[in-house]
Design a protein around this motif. Structure first.
Motif, PDB file in Angstrom:
ATOM      1  N   TRP A  88       0.752  -1.117   0.114  1.00 31.46           N
ATOM      2  CA  TRP A  88      -0.055  -0.046   0.035  1.00 31.46           C
ATOM      3  C   TRP A  88       0.918   1.367  -0.013  1.00 31.46           C
ATOM      4  CZ3 TRP A  88       0.046   3.250   4.051  1.00 31.46           C
ATOM      5  CH2 TRP A  88      -0.886   4.417   4.144  1.00 31.46           C
ATOM      6  N   PHE A  89       1.909   1.456   0.736  1.00 30.73           N
ATOM      7  CA  PHE A  89       2.776   2.373   0.658  1.00 30.73           C
ATOM      8  C   PHE A  89       3.472   2.776  -0.482  1.00 30.73           C
ATOM      9  CE2 PHE A  89       6.845   4.671   1.692  1.00 30.73           C
ATOM     10  CZ  PHE A  89       6.447   5.824   2.779  1.00 30.73           C
ATOM     11  N   VAL A  90       3.946   1.596  -1.274  1.00 31.74           N
ATOM     12  CA  VAL A  90       4.729   1.951  -2.319  1.00 31.74           C
ATOM     13  C   VAL A  90       3.846   2.556  -3.541  1.00 31.74           C
ATOM     14  CG1 VAL A  90       5.682   0.575  -4.327  1.00 31.74           C
ATOM     15  CG2 VAL A  90       6.267   0.072  -2.034  1.00 31.74           C
ATOM     16  N   ASN A  91       2.520   1.996  -3.491  1.00 29.53           N
ATOM     17  CA  ASN A  91       1.401   2.354  -4.470  1.00 29.53           C
ATOM     18  C   ASN A  91       0.991   3.692  -4.127  1.00 29.53           C
ATOM     19  OD1 ASN A  91       0.966   0.196  -6.859  1.00 29.53           O
ATOM     20  ND2 ASN A  91       1.655  -0.864  -4.687  1.00 29.53           N
ATOM     21  N   THR A  92       0.983   4.391  -2.869  1.00 29.07           N
ATOM     22  CA  THR A  92       0.148   5.247  -2.390  1.00 29.07           C
ATOM     23  C   THR A  92       1.142   6.726  -2.231  1.00 29.07           C
ATOM     24  OG1 THR A  92      -1.485   3.947  -1.304  1.00 29.07           O
ATOM     25  CG2 THR A  92      -1.247   6.231  -0.619  1.00 29.07           C
ATOM     26  N   TYR A  93       2.308   6.429  -1.680  1.00 32.03           N
ATOM     27  CA  TYR A  93       3.095   7.518  -1.057  1.00 32.03           C
ATOM     28  C   TYR A  93       4.336   7.719  -1.925  1.00 32.03           C
ATOM     29  CZ  TYR A  93       0.203   8.266   2.623  1.00 32.03           C
ATOM     30  OH  TYR A  93      -1.035   8.576   3.504  1.00 32.03           O
ATOM     31  N   LEU A  94       5.032   6.929  -2.725  1.00 36.12           N
ATOM     32  CA  LEU A  94       6.128   7.100  -3.349  1.00 36.12           C
ATOM     33  C   LEU A  94       5.878   7.723  -4.731  1.00 36.12           C
ATOM     34  CD1 LEU A  94       8.081   3.750  -3.048  1.00 36.12           C
ATOM     35  CD2 LEU A  94       8.448   5.567  -1.554  1.00 36.12           C
ATOM     36  N   ASN A  95       7.022   8.658  -4.915  1.00 38.23           N
ATOM     37  CA  ASN A  95       6.958   9.574  -5.937  1.00 38.23           C
ATOM     38  C   ASN A  95       7.602   8.626  -7.152  1.00 38.23           C
ATOM     39  OD1 ASN A  95       6.889  11.654  -7.868  1.00 38.23           O
ATOM     40  ND2 ASN A  95       8.498  12.707  -6.864  1.00 38.23           N
TER      41      ASN A  95
END
Length: 489
Positions: A88-95
């Motif tokens: 979830w973090f990779v697909n939501t917050y990374l640029n």
């Protein structure tokens, strides 16, 4: 080291700056999720080495089997977290550019598999180090370097998505290396035979140690990967690529001291387990100083000529990479001083307040760096803040070593810090003069490297080493020359 530097250049060339940055930041996310395994790895190494340091060699097999059970449980837990929160973090917050999001997810899955493999492999690595069979690292390390070189050459000609290919081919390569180490341990160490029986006493002892160590491990992970994410938020994948290049150089150079520290760390732990406080403190001081000197011999010319070296090394140099390289190498030198102290403190098992105090100081790096970045400071700010806090952490470690293992502050100052400061200060004068007197190019690079090596080596021998240490060096060199002559004849 040389092969690693070459392959790093080719990886950047094959992937491009953006994909290289994605590879680094995505891998960093899964690394952040392994904080619990980082703590358990330290506990595993400590408990196994202490058992060997006891006169009756302790109950090594029971501890080894408990660590296998614990690491299997950790692998399952981290797999669940990685496939939920991490994904979830990779697909939501990374640029990450939209068109590369699919590739980033594939690389993330390859990183998850590699991480699970590393967790299950931890007790076997710890066994090799605790038994001090360092030659196996030399043999496998050489094979690993040449194998990685071959994989990079394959990457250069791969016609499809190279980012995905590199992620998975590295997993399969690491799997092969893991099987080699595992087979070696099973054949060489009878105490590494699997008899999976649960032991409440061993489990709770390791759990207590791991619980306090976890605080420090989380702090270190937040320092490293938090800085990576901050740079991604404020600078995008290009900033991550520049930091990735810098870390590749730092990692390759630190390989020189990593081998030395891996060899001396079990000795420090075993001496403490044998209640030999005097030898423990002596080994701590000697290894701190020598680790710094080994690293400084290489880092001085690299820092002086970072711009030109990166131009030669890389086809396309990421912006800010030379500056990042210099800052990260300075942090590496500071870490080299602190690592033997960490080993000594871990050997005591009494790490509660050490982890609370030093870990808390490291946790300040991210908020402090974030405030500076929000205030308009340069993208290099997190790296500078990190280096300053590492230096402060070294000061705290000296104080804790004084309290817990009886390290004399005066002894550490005279035997470690004084020669380190004097050698460093005197060594940089002439290389700096050469740097600013000549124009950038091959002539300045060669002259700077040669002069730096001669000056640093001479100063280390004359000022950095004690009379006893100089005698040891001469005896060692002469004996090896005689052995070489004997083999030739």
């Amino acid at each position: 080291m040389l092969i690693s530097l070459y392959t790093s250049r080719k990886i950047l060339e094959a992937l491009g700056i953006s994909d290289f940055g994605i590879y680094n930041v995505v891998g960093g996310v899964i690394t952040m999720l392994t904080f619990l395994n980082g703590s358990m790895s330290v506990a595993t190494q400590r408990f196994l080495t202490v058992e060997l340091g006891k006169k009756d060699r302790g109950d090594y097999n029971r501890i080894f089997n408990m660590t296998m059970l614990i690491h299997f449980g950790l692998a399952v837990l981290i797999l669940i977290v990685a496939e939920t929160v991490g994904l979830w973090f990779v697909n939501t917050y990374l640029n990450i550019p939209v068109e590369r999001m699919s590739a980033a997810n594939w690389v993330y899955q390859a990183s998850v598999l590699s991480t699970i493999l590393g967790i299950l492999q931890t007790p076997y690595h710890a066994s090799i180090v605790s038994h001090e069979h360092m030659h196996i690292y030399a043999y496998v390390g050489l094979g690993e370097s040449f194998g990685k070189l071959l994989l990079v050459l394959l990457l250069m000609v791969y016609p499809y998505d190279r980012l995905i290919f590199w992620g998975f081919i590295m997993f399969f390569f690491q799997f092969l290396i893991a099987m080699i180490y595992r087979t070696y341990c099973i054949r060489q160490f009878p105490e590494c035979k699997l008899h999976l029986k649960w032991s409440h006493s061993i489990f709770y002892s390791m759990l207590k140690f791991t619980g306090w160590n976890m605080f420090g491990t989380v702090a270190w992970l937040l320092k490293d990967q938090g800085v990576n994410i901050l740079m991604n938020m404020f600078g995008g994948p290009v900033a991550n690529a520049a930091r990735g290049v810098s870390c590749q150089i730092s990692g390759a150079v630190q390989g020189l001291t990593a081998g030395f520290q891996s060899a001396v760390n079990p000795q420090i732990t075993k001496r403490y387990a044998a209640n030999d406080s005097e030898t423990t403190c002596r080994l701590l001081c000697e290894s701190s100083k020598i680790s710094y000197f080994l690293l400084f011999i290489i880092t001085l010319p690299v820092m002086m000529e970072a711009d030109f070296i990166l131009k030669l090394w890389l086809v396309e140099v990421p912006p800010m990479a030379p500056l990042f390289t210099r800052i990260i190498l300075i942090e590496s030198l500071l870490s080299a001083l602190g690592n033997p102290m960490i080993t000594s403190l871990m050997a005591t098992g009494n790490i509660k307040w050490y982890q609370i105090v030093v870990g808390s100081s490291l946790l300040l790096i991210i908020p402090v760096a974030y405030l500076f970045l929000k205030g308009g400071r340069g993208i290099e700010t997190p790296l500078i803040v990190s280096a300053l806090f590492i230096m402060f952490g070294d000061v705290l470690r000296v104080v804790f070593c004084n309290k817990q293992i009886g390290l004399s502050l005066r002894l550490y100052g005279l035997k470690v810090m004084l020669p380190v400061v004097v050698v460093t200060a005197l060594s940089i004068i002439l290389p700096l003069f050469i740097h600013y007197s000549l124009s950038e190019g091959w002539n300045r690079l060669f002259l700077s490297a040669i002069v730096s090596f001669i000056i640093v080596t001479v100063l280390i021998y004359t000022i950095g080493l004690t009379t006893k240490e100089r005698s040891f060096v001469i005896t060692g060199v002469v004996s090896r020359i005689k052995r070489l002559i004997h083999h030739i004849h």
